[in-house]
Design a protein around this motif. Sequence first.
Motif, mmCIF file in Angstrom:
data_model
loop_
_atom_site.group_PDB
_atom_site.id
_atom_site.type_symbol
_atom_site.label_atom_id
_atom_site.label_comp_id
_atom_site.label_asym_id
_atom_site.label_seq_id
_atom_site.Cartn_x
_atom_site.Cartn_y
_atom_site.Cartn_z
ATOM 1 N N UNK A 1 0.833 -1.200 0.000
ATOM 2 C CA UNK A 1 0.000 0.000 0.000
ATOM 3 C C UNK A 1 0.874 1.258 0.000
ATOM 4 N N UNK A 2 1.867 1.272 0.886
ATOM 5 C CA UNK A 2 2.774 2.426 0.972
ATOM 6 C C UNK A 2 3.555 2.594 -0.325
ATOM 7 N N UNK A 3 3.982 1.465 -0.921
ATOM 8 C CA UNK A 3 4.718 1.513 -2.181
ATOM 9 C C UNK A 3 3.887 2.104 -3.306
ATOM 10 N N UNK A 4 2.600 1.744 -3.354
ATOM 11 C CA UNK A 4 1.715 2.284 -4.391
ATOM 12 C C UNK A 4 1.548 3.788 -4.230
ATOM 13 N N UNK A 5 1.431 4.247 -2.976
ATOM 14 C CA UNK A 5 1.316 5.678 -2.723
ATOM 15 C C UNK A 5 2.634 6.376 -3.037
ATOM 16 N N UNK A 6 3.732 5.748 -2.633
ATOM 17 C CA UNK A 6 5.071 6.322 -2.806
ATOM 18 C C UNK A 6 5.385 6.538 -4.285
ATOM 19 N N UNK A 7 5.079 5.522 -5.101
ATOM 20 C CA UNK A 7 5.420 5.579 -6.524
ATOM 21 C C UNK A 7 4.253 6.020 -7.405
ATOM 22 N N UNK A 8 3.087 6.232 -6.773
ATOM 23 C CA UNK A 8 1.885 6.655 -7.508
ATOM 24 C C UNK A 8 1.535 5.690 -8.628
ATOM 25 N N UNK A 9 1.552 4.406 -8.281
ATOM 26 C CA UNK A 9 1.191 3.363 -9.242
ATOM 27 C C UNK A 9 -0.067 2.645 -8.765
ATOM 28 N N UNK A 10 -0.857 2.174 -9.718
ATOM 29 C CA UNK A 10 -2.098 1.470 -9.392
ATOM 30 C C UNK A 10 -1.793 0.045 -8.937
ATOM 31 N N UNK A 11 -2.625 -0.463 -8.041
ATOM 32 C CA UNK A 11 -2.470 -1.830 -7.555
ATOM 33 C C UNK A 11 -3.169 -2.794 -8.500
ATOM 34 N N UNK A 12 -2.554 -3.959 -8.741
ATOM 35 C CA UNK A 12 -3.143 -4.966 -9.624
ATOM 36 C C UNK A 12 -4.294 -5.683 -8.920
ATOM 37 N N UNK A 13 -5.073 -6.434 -9.685
ATOM 38 C CA UNK A 13 -6.214 -7.156 -9.108
ATOM 39 C C UNK A 13 -5.795 -8.182 -8.051
ATOM 40 N N UNK A 14 -4.729 -8.994 -8.313
ATOM 41 C CA UNK A 14 -4.300 -9.934 -7.260
ATOM 42 C C UNK A 14 -3.888 -9.226 -5.974
ATOM 43 N N UNK A 15 -3.231 -8.077 -6.114
ATOM 44 C CA UNK A 15 -2.814 -7.326 -4.929
ATOM 45 C C UNK A 15 -4.036 -6.795 -4.186
ATOM 46 N N UNK A 16 -5.003 -6.269 -4.910
ATOM 47 C CA UNK A 16 -6.224 -5.771 -4.275
ATOM 48 C C UNK A 16 -6.980 -6.892 -3.568
ATOM 49 N N UNK A 17 -7.024 -8.081 -4.210
ATOM 50 C CA UNK A 17 -7.665 -9.239 -3.583
ATOM 51 C C UNK A 17 -6.915 -9.616 -2.309
ATOM 52 N N UNK A 18 -5.586 -9.608 -2.399
ATOM 53 C CA UNK A 18 -4.777 -9.930 -1.234
ATOM 54 C C UNK A 18 -4.993 -8.943 -0.096
ATOM 55 N N UNK A 19 -5.097 -7.672 -0.441
ATOM 56 C CA UNK A 19 -5.360 -6.646 0.569
ATOM 57 C C UNK A 19 -6.699 -6.890 1.253
ATOM 58 N N UNK A 20 -7.690 -7.251 0.448
ATOM 59 C CA UNK A 20 -9.017 -7.524 0.996
ATOM 60 C C UNK A 20 -9.002 -8.701 1.958
ATOM 61 N N UNK A 21 -8.316 -9.775 1.565
ATOM 62 C CA UNK A 21 -8.218 -10.949 2.442
ATOM 63 C C UNK A 21 -7.448 -10.617 3.714
ATOM 64 N N UNK A 22 -6.405 -9.803 3.578
ATOM 65 C CA UNK A 22 -5.640 -9.398 4.750
ATOM 66 C C UNK A 22 -6.479 -8.605 5.725
ATOM 67 N N UNK A 23 -7.294 -7.706 5.202
ATOM 68 C CA UNK A 23 -8.177 -6.902 6.045
ATOM 69 C C UNK A 23 -9.179 -7.793 6.769
ATOM 70 N N UNK A 24 -9.719 -8.789 6.050
ATOM 71 C CA UNK A 24 -10.666 -9.715 6.686
ATOM 72 C C UNK A 24 -9.982 -10.477 7.820
ATOM 73 N N UNK A 25 -8.745 -10.963 7.544
ATOM 74 C CA UNK A 25 -8.015 -11.704 8.571
ATOM 75 C C UNK A 25 -7.752 -10.873 9.813
ATOM 76 N N UNK A 26 -7.318 -9.646 9.602
ATOM 77 C CA UNK A 26 -7.057 -8.755 10.743
ATOM 78 C C UNK A 26 -8.364 -8.438 11.476
ATOM 79 N N UNK A 27 -9.440 -8.271 10.726
ATOM 80 C CA UNK A 27 -10.731 -7.971 11.344
ATOM 81 C C UNK A 27 -11.198 -9.112 12.242
#
Length: 295
Positions: free
Chosen positions: A105-131
């Motif tokens: 997430x920080x890297x995408x903001x740092x470099x101003x690049x869009x996140x790919x679909x697998x990365x977005x899916x991974x982020x979603x699963x990570x959020x669910x796990x932490x929740x």
Amino acid sequence: MNSFFRLIMLAAIWGGSFLFMRISATPLGPAVLIEARVGFAAVTLLIIAFYLKKQLNMVENAKHYFTLGLFNTALPFLLFAYAAQSLNASTLSIFNSTAPIWGAIIGAIWTRTALTKPVLLGLGLGVIGVSVLVGWEAMSIGENAILPMMAAIGAAVSYGIATNYAKHAPSVEAFNNAHGSMWASVVLVLPLIFFLPAREAPTSEIAMAVILLGVVCTGLAYLLYFRLVSDLGPSSALSVTFLIPVFGILWGHLFLDEAIGFNTVIGSIFVITGTMLVTGFSPRQFFQQKAVQGE
């Protein structure tokens, strides 16, 4: 010793760090514990540096070492030590494994690049796990769990910042990065012990936990990690992240009688799967690579 065995050993050692923090964080307090941890680690690396005849060039790279020491060592160590006063070892290790997700997430903001679909899916699963973890801890501990959980997440975010900084940092040998940043951490944490002293004198058990935390889980573990980076490359070495919760949960259960709840298992699965998607790590490719290399 082949690379796969080193990987397992490193995961077991780093998983044990949360066990030792659980033992020593409450009696010593975060500041004294972490000052002792980085102090033992720095001295360990200094002895090895003398043996290997490596020059640190502390003055020349002071800004780099202090930046790395702040975000990769001092700050996350302090935040995890604070959280360890309330959260169990398994929960801490799972929060730790979200570091690559925050790094993405920080890297995408740092470099101003869009996140790919697998990365977005991974982020979603990570959020669910932490929740899952956050929700269960909040119910079992109550409102007192909120700040420790925020601290654990903050520690993982700090690792994510350090990862992205390292990509754009001056080119310094990996061993010197570990050694120099550890001495910088000693300096950064030192003033805090005067404001946050130890609550009680350490027993022999606590003293042993702190020594193992500093010498083995920090000093020697860094050397093992950088050897893996050299042998396997950064991406494959990162796979240790997925194994740390396994050992964090195991050591907490064996030595502290921490229950392995349904929420721990489900949360771990979501976080580890999400982290694999974010980092692009494939277990099948990893083992195929080891088979080709004959390890």
